[in-house]
Scaffold this motif. Sequence first.
Motif, short mmCIF file in Angstrom:
data_model
loop_
_atom_site.label_atom_id
_atom_site.label_comp_id
_atom_site.label_asym_id
_atom_site.label_seq_id
_atom_site.Cartn_x
_atom_site.Cartn_y
_atom_site.Cartn_z
N LYS A 29 -2.33 29.16 67.35
CA LYS A 29 -1.41 31.07 67.97
C LYS A 29 -0.86 31.94 66.81
CE LYS A 29 0.78 27.78 69.97
NZ LYS A 29 1.41 26.87 71.02
N SER A 30 -0.28 31.15 65.99
CA SER A 30 0.17 31.93 64.83
C SER A 30 -0.72 32.38 64.29
CB SER A 30 1.65 31.06 64.30
OG SER A 30 2.46 30.67 64.51
N ALA A 31 -1.36 31.67 63.61
CA ALA A 31 -2.12 32.36 62.62
C ALA A 31 -3.77 33.14 62.93
CB ALA A 31 -3.36 31.24 61.85
N VAL A 32 -4.18 33.02 64.34
CA VAL A 32 -4.93 33.80 65.02
C VAL A 32 -4.10 35.25 65.61
CG1 VAL A 32 -6.37 33.65 67.64
CG2 VAL A 32 -6.63 32.00 66.11
N GLY A 33 -3.34 34.45 66.11
CA GLY A 33 -2.39 35.79 66.60
C GLY A 33 -1.98 36.68 65.80
N ARG A 34 -1.38 36.00 64.73
CA ARG A 34 -1.12 37.57 63.07
C ARG A 34 -2.58 38.23 63.36
NH1 ARG A 34 1.61 33.64 60.40
NH2 ARG A 34 0.15 32.64 59.86
N ARG A 35 -3.43 37.56 63.09
CA ARG A 35 -4.51 38.28 62.91
C ARG A 35 -5.23 39.52 64.32
NH1 ARG A 35 -3.99 33.81 59.88
NH2 ARG A 35 -4.83 34.24 57.61
N LEU A 36 -4.83 38.75 65.56
CA LEU A 36 -5.30 39.53 66.41
C LEU A 36 -4.08 41.32 66.32
CD1 LEU A 36 -6.84 39.97 69.19
CD2 LEU A 36 -4.53 38.85 70.11
N ALA A 37 -3.45 40.28 65.85
CA ALA A 37 -2.34 42.04 65.98
C ALA A 37 -2.57 42.57 64.79
CB ALA A 37 -0.98 40.99 65.28
N ALA A 38 -3.07 42.46 64.41
CA ALA A 38 -3.08 43.30 62.89
C ALA A 38 -4.79 43.62 63.59
CB ALA A 38 -3.51 41.96 61.51
N ARG A 39 -5.32 43.25 63.76
CA ARG A 39 -6.75 43.73 64.32
C ARG A 39 -7.07 45.00 65.48
NH1 ARG A 39 -10.81 45.48 66.93
NH2 ARG A 39 -12.57 44.97 67.49
N LEU A 40 -5.62 44.57 66.05
CA LEU A 40 -5.36 45.65 66.75
C LEU A 40 -4.87 46.84 66.82
CD1 LEU A 40 -5.44 43.08 69.95
CD2 LEU A 40 -7.27 44.64 69.24
N VAL A 177 -11.02 36.49 71.05
CA VAL A 177 -10.48 36.75 71.44
C VAL A 177 -10.64 38.34 71.93
CG1 VAL A 177 -7.57 37.11 71.81
CG2 VAL A 177 -8.58 34.88 70.78
N VAL A 178 -10.44 39.23 70.92
CA VAL A 178 -10.96 40.44 70.60
C VAL A 178 -11.62 40.89 72.40
CG1 VAL A 178 -11.40 43.27 70.31
CG2 VAL A 178 -9.96 41.34 69.01
N HIS A 184 -12.48 41.04 79.75
CA HIS A 184 -10.98 41.20 81.03
C HIS A 184 -10.98 42.03 81.44
CE1 HIS A 184 -8.16 39.01 82.64
NE2 HIS A 184 -6.98 40.21 82.75
N PHE A 185 -10.74 43.74 80.56
CA PHE A 185 -10.19 44.56 80.87
C PHE A 185 -11.36 45.77 81.60
CE2 PHE A 185 -6.21 42.86 78.86
CZ PHE A 185 -5.73 43.42 79.50
N GLY A 186 -12.56 45.67 80.54
CA GLY A 186 -13.46 46.53 80.68
C GLY A 186 -13.14 47.37 80.14
N ILE A 187 -12.72 47.39 78.86
CA ILE A 187 -12.92 49.10 78.03
C ILE A 187 -13.24 47.59 76.58
CG2 ILE A 187 -10.49 49.77 79.23
CD1 ILE A 187 -8.53 48.48 76.84
N ALA A 188 -14.17 49.06 75.49
CA ALA A 188 -13.96 49.18 74.46
C ALA A 188 -11.78 48.96 73.69
CB ALA A 188 -14.22 49.74 73.69
N LEU A 189 -11.49 48.13 72.88
CA LEU A 189 -9.76 48.31 71.83
C LEU A 189 -10.83 49.09 71.65
CD1 LEU A 189 -9.15 44.62 73.18
CD2 LEU A 189 -8.23 46.69 73.74
N THR A 190 -9.12 49.80 70.82
CA THR A 190 -8.89 50.59 69.66
C THR A 190 -7.79 49.92 69.20
OG1 THR A 190 -8.95 52.75 70.76
CG2 THR A 190 -10.69 51.96 69.46
N PRO A 191 -7.17 50.65 68.23
CA PRO A 191 -5.37 50.05 67.56
C PRO A 191 -5.07 50.85 67.82
CG PRO A 191 -7.48 49.39 65.54
CD PRO A 191 -8.25 50.45 66.80
#
Length: 203
Positions: A29-40, A177-178, A184-191
């Motif tokens: 959770k922490s390792a993936v979470g840090r990278r997910l947060a940086a990605r977004l 996850v992205v 899930h949201f039906g959108i393309a995610l951008t930071p």
Amino acid sequence: MSHRHAHPPHAPAPLPRTVVLVGLMGAGKSAVGRRLAARLGLPFVDADTEIEAAAGCSIEEIFQRDGETAFRQGERRIIARLLGERPVHVLATGGGAFMDAETRLVVRSHAVSVWLRADLEMLLHRTARRSNRPLLKQGDPREILQRLIDLRYPVYAEADIIVDSDERPPEQTAERVVAALETHFGIALTPRVPAAAHAGERL
């Protein structure tokens, strides 16, 4: 994979809700979470770190001094505060947090939950590298983790999204996850903003 089916992503958009990562200790959770947060381009928050800051001592010390019940009560309050006060972010929670019915309701109301699902062997491999796991000091780690899997996985399965956390690097899990969030949201995610270094994060 997601429990819900959505239309393919359309125009890029920011993440509409905070992501709450759930799963057993060692799920990443922490390792993936840090990278997910940086990605977004979002802040990363570790609920355990917030609990320790509020208590002025380590989680292991809270367990020893006050017991698990008191810890869970504090954990519930901290998570509710984080989800109620902070703007959209990525929140990693402790393994027992999502087991609390009140916490699950708060998460459902304010966030999207993602279960990082890992098998027993992967959890054993990862937790063997850390000594600050109070629950694993109560007996044989394999037996304890298997018991926690049996108890918690049916509840974790209530999460909005399930992504397997395996031997692949956390960067790859974060990308999965992205993709699941986009479906899930039906959108393309951008930071929202350029990703910045996050101080005080634990490895």
